[in-house]
Design a protein around this motif. Structure first.
Motif, PDB file in Angstrom:
ATOM      1  N   LEU A   1     -16.956 -62.940 -51.252  1.00 23.88           N
ATOM      2  CA  LEU A   1     -16.970 -63.068 -49.792  1.00 23.88           C
ATOM      3  C   LEU A   1     -15.586 -62.905 -49.170  1.00 23.88           C
ATOM      4  O   LEU A   1     -15.471 -62.627 -47.981  1.00 23.88           O
ATOM      5  N   ALA A   2     -14.540 -63.037 -49.984  1.00 24.25           N
ATOM      6  CA  ALA A   2     -13.186 -62.816 -49.460  1.00 24.25           C
ATOM      7  C   ALA A   2     -13.010 -61.365 -49.020  1.00 24.25           C
ATOM      8  O   ALA A   2     -12.159 -61.072 -48.181  1.00 24.25           O
ATOM      9  N   GLN A   3     -13.839 -60.472 -49.559  1.00 21.19           N
ATOM     10  CA  GLN A   3     -13.788 -59.063 -49.167  1.00 21.19           C
ATOM     11  C   GLN A   3     -14.551 -58.810 -47.869  1.00 21.19           C
ATOM     12  O   GLN A   3     -14.354 -57.792 -47.218  1.00 21.19           O
ATOM     13  N   VAL A   4     -15.409 -59.746 -47.498  1.00 28.20           N
ATOM     14  CA  VAL A   4     -16.287 -59.579 -46.340  1.00 28.20           C
ATOM     15  C   VAL A   4     -15.813 -60.396 -45.137  1.00 28.20           C
ATOM     16  O   VAL A   4     -15.948 -59.958 -43.998  1.00 28.20           O
ATOM     17  N   LEU A   5     -15.264 -61.572 -45.389  1.00 25.70           N
ATOM     18  CA  LEU A   5     -14.837 -62.469 -44.318  1.00 25.70           C
ATOM     19  C   LEU A   5     -13.339 -62.302 -44.067  1.00 25.70           C
ATOM     20  O   LEU A   5     -12.543 -62.324 -45.005  1.00 25.70           O
ATOM     21  N   SER A   6     -12.969 -62.145 -42.814  1.00 30.34           N
ATOM     22  CA  SER A   6     -11.555 -62.054 -42.457  1.00 30.34           C
ATOM     23  C   SER A   6     -10.947 -63.445 -42.519  1.00 30.34           C
ATOM     24  O   SER A   6     -11.494 -64.387 -41.950  1.00 30.34           O
ATOM     25  N   MET A   7      -9.811 -63.553 -43.221  1.00 26.43           N
ATOM     26  CA  MET A   7      -9.146 -64.841 -43.353  1.00 26.43           C
ATOM     27  C   MET A   7      -7.690 -64.711 -42.929  1.00 26.43           C
ATOM     28  O   MET A   7      -7.043 -63.703 -43.228  1.00 26.43           O
ATOM     29  N   TYR A   8      -7.209 -65.737 -42.239  1.00 25.56           N
ATOM     30  CA  TYR A   8      -5.841 -65.766 -41.744  1.00 25.56           C
ATOM     31  C   TYR A   8      -5.208 -67.092 -42.111  1.00 25.56           C
ATOM     32  O   TYR A   8      -5.881 -68.120 -42.172  1.00 25.56           O
ATOM     33  N   GLU A   9      -3.897 -67.065 -42.290  1.00 24.94           N
ATOM     34  CA  GLU A   9      -3.174 -68.276 -42.666  1.00 24.94           C
ATOM     35  C   GLU A   9      -3.178 -69.303 -41.544  1.00 24.94           C
ATOM     36  O   GLU A   9      -3.253 -70.498 -41.792  1.00 24.94           O
ATOM     37  N   HIS A  10      -3.087 -68.815 -40.297  1.00 28.27           N
ATOM     38  CA  HIS A  10      -3.019 -69.704 -39.137  1.00 28.27           C
ATOM     39  C   HIS A  10      -3.904 -69.177 -38.016  1.00 28.27           C
ATOM     40  O   HIS A  10      -4.164 -67.977 -37.931  1.00 28.27           O
ATOM     41  N   VAL A  11      -4.323 -70.070 -37.134  1.00 27.06           N
ATOM     42  CA  VAL A  11      -5.106 -69.693 -35.961  1.00 27.06           C
ATOM     43  C   VAL A  11      -4.329 -68.698 -35.112  1.00 27.06           C
ATOM     44  O   VAL A  11      -4.876 -67.683 -34.659  1.00 27.06           O
ATOM     45  N   GLU A  12      -3.044 -68.974 -34.898  1.00 25.20           N
ATOM     46  CA  GLU A  12      -2.229 -68.111 -34.040  1.00 25.20           C
ATOM     47  C   GLU A  12      -2.177 -66.675 -34.559  1.00 25.20           C
ATOM     48  O   GLU A  12      -2.230 -65.731 -33.779  1.00 25.20           O
ATOM     49  N   GLY A  13      -2.095 -66.523 -35.880  1.00 25.89           N
ATOM     50  CA  GLY A  13      -2.077 -65.191 -36.469  1.00 25.89           C
ATOM     51  C   GLY A  13      -3.400 -64.467 -36.287  1.00 25.89           C
ATOM     52  O   GLY A  13      -3.426 -63.268 -36.026  1.00 25.89           O
ATOM     53  N   ALA A  14      -4.493 -65.197 -36.421  1.00 32.75           N
ATOM     54  CA  ALA A  14      -5.815 -64.601 -36.219  1.00 32.75           C
ATOM     55  C   ALA A  14      -5.973 -64.123 -34.782  1.00 32.75           C
ATOM     56  O   ALA A  14      -6.422 -63.003 -34.528  1.00 32.75           O
ATOM     57  N   VAL A  15      -5.588 -64.970 -33.834  1.00 38.18           N
ATOM     58  CA  VAL A  15      -5.709 -64.628 -32.413  1.00 38.18           C
ATOM     59  C   VAL A  15      -4.817 -63.432 -32.095  1.00 38.18           C
ATOM     60  O   VAL A  15      -5.246 -62.475 -31.441  1.00 38.18           O
ATOM     61  N   ALA A  16      -3.570 -63.466 -32.538  1.00 39.05           N
ATOM     62  CA  ALA A  16      -2.633 -62.383 -32.244  1.00 39.05           C
ATOM     63  C   ALA A  16      -3.119 -61.056 -32.834  1.00 39.05           C
ATOM     64  O   ALA A  16      -3.055 -60.016 -32.168  1.00 39.05           O
ATOM     65  N   THR A  17      -3.617 -61.091 -34.071  1.00 40.00           N
ATOM     66  CA  THR A  17      -4.115 -59.877 -34.701  1.00 40.00           C
ATOM     67  C   THR A  17      -5.311 -59.323 -33.935  1.00 40.00           C
ATOM     68  O   THR A  17      -5.396 -58.114 -33.680  1.00 40.00           O
ATOM     69  N   HIS A  18      -6.215 -60.193 -33.542  1.00 44.42           N
ATOM     70  CA  HIS A  18      -7.395 -59.744 -32.806  1.00 44.42           C
ATOM     71  C   HIS A  18      -6.998 -59.127 -31.471  1.00 44.42           C
ATOM     72  O   HIS A  18      -7.493 -58.060 -31.099  1.00 44.42           O
ATOM     73  N   LEU A  19      -6.119 -59.782 -30.752  1.00 42.39           N
ATOM     74  CA  LEU A  19      -5.705 -59.290 -29.429  1.00 42.39           C
ATOM     75  C   LEU A  19      -4.938 -57.967 -29.544  1.00 42.39           C
ATOM     76  O   LEU A  19      -5.058 -57.122 -28.654  1.00 42.39           O
ATOM     77  N   SER A  20      -4.185 -57.780 -30.609  1.00 43.25           N
ATOM     78  CA  SER A  20      -3.423 -56.542 -30.754  1.00 43.25           C
ATOM     79  C   SER A  20      -4.332 -55.350 -31.050  1.00 43.25           C
ATOM     80  O   SER A  20      -3.982 -54.220 -30.762  1.00 43.25           O
TER      81      SER A  20
END
Length: 117
Positions: free
Chosen positions: A96-115
């Motif tokens: 499932l690590a290949q299917v689910l997006s995982m980020y170290e921090h919430v801020e990184g997930a948000v920033a990546t999505h917004l970019s």
């Protein structure tokens, strides 16, 4: 045993659920219900912040898959942030690590999505 806590939060990328405590057979239905209560819009990211998670069994892993399907049904994506090492290991072993997006921090997930948006 640590009681499961679920706190909804808004982020620029979409809804966030902060999850803490033990996620197991007895508590997984509560997280599943909290996910289903959210209605992300197309292009948003539904984010599960697992920084407070102390335990996760297969019932919790099943909720992550259900959350991914729920997000996809609304044209959104699912991401996991601050995933504890033991849960990362289980997600890796199950593939499932290949299917689910995982980020170290919430801020990184948000920033990546917004970019990407």
């Amino acid at each position: 045993m640590n009681q499961l806590t679920i706190s909804p939060v808004d982020a620029d990328s979409g809804p966030v659920l902060e999850v803490g405590g033990d996620l197991d057979y007895a508590t997984a239905p509560a997280l599943r219900a909290a996910v289903k209560a959210l209605t992300p819009t197309a292009g948003q990211m539904l984010l599960l912040d697992l920084g407070g998670l102390t335990f996760c069994d297969s019932s919790g892993i099943a909720v992550f898959v259900a959350a991914r399907n729920h997000a996809a049904a609304h044209g959104a994506e699912l991401a996991l942030a601050a995933v504890p090492p033991q849960t990362v290991r289980v997600l890796g072993v199950t593939g499932l690590a290949q299917v689910l997006s995982m980020y170290e921090h919430v801020e990184g997930a948000v920033a990546t999505h917004l970019s990407r948006g």
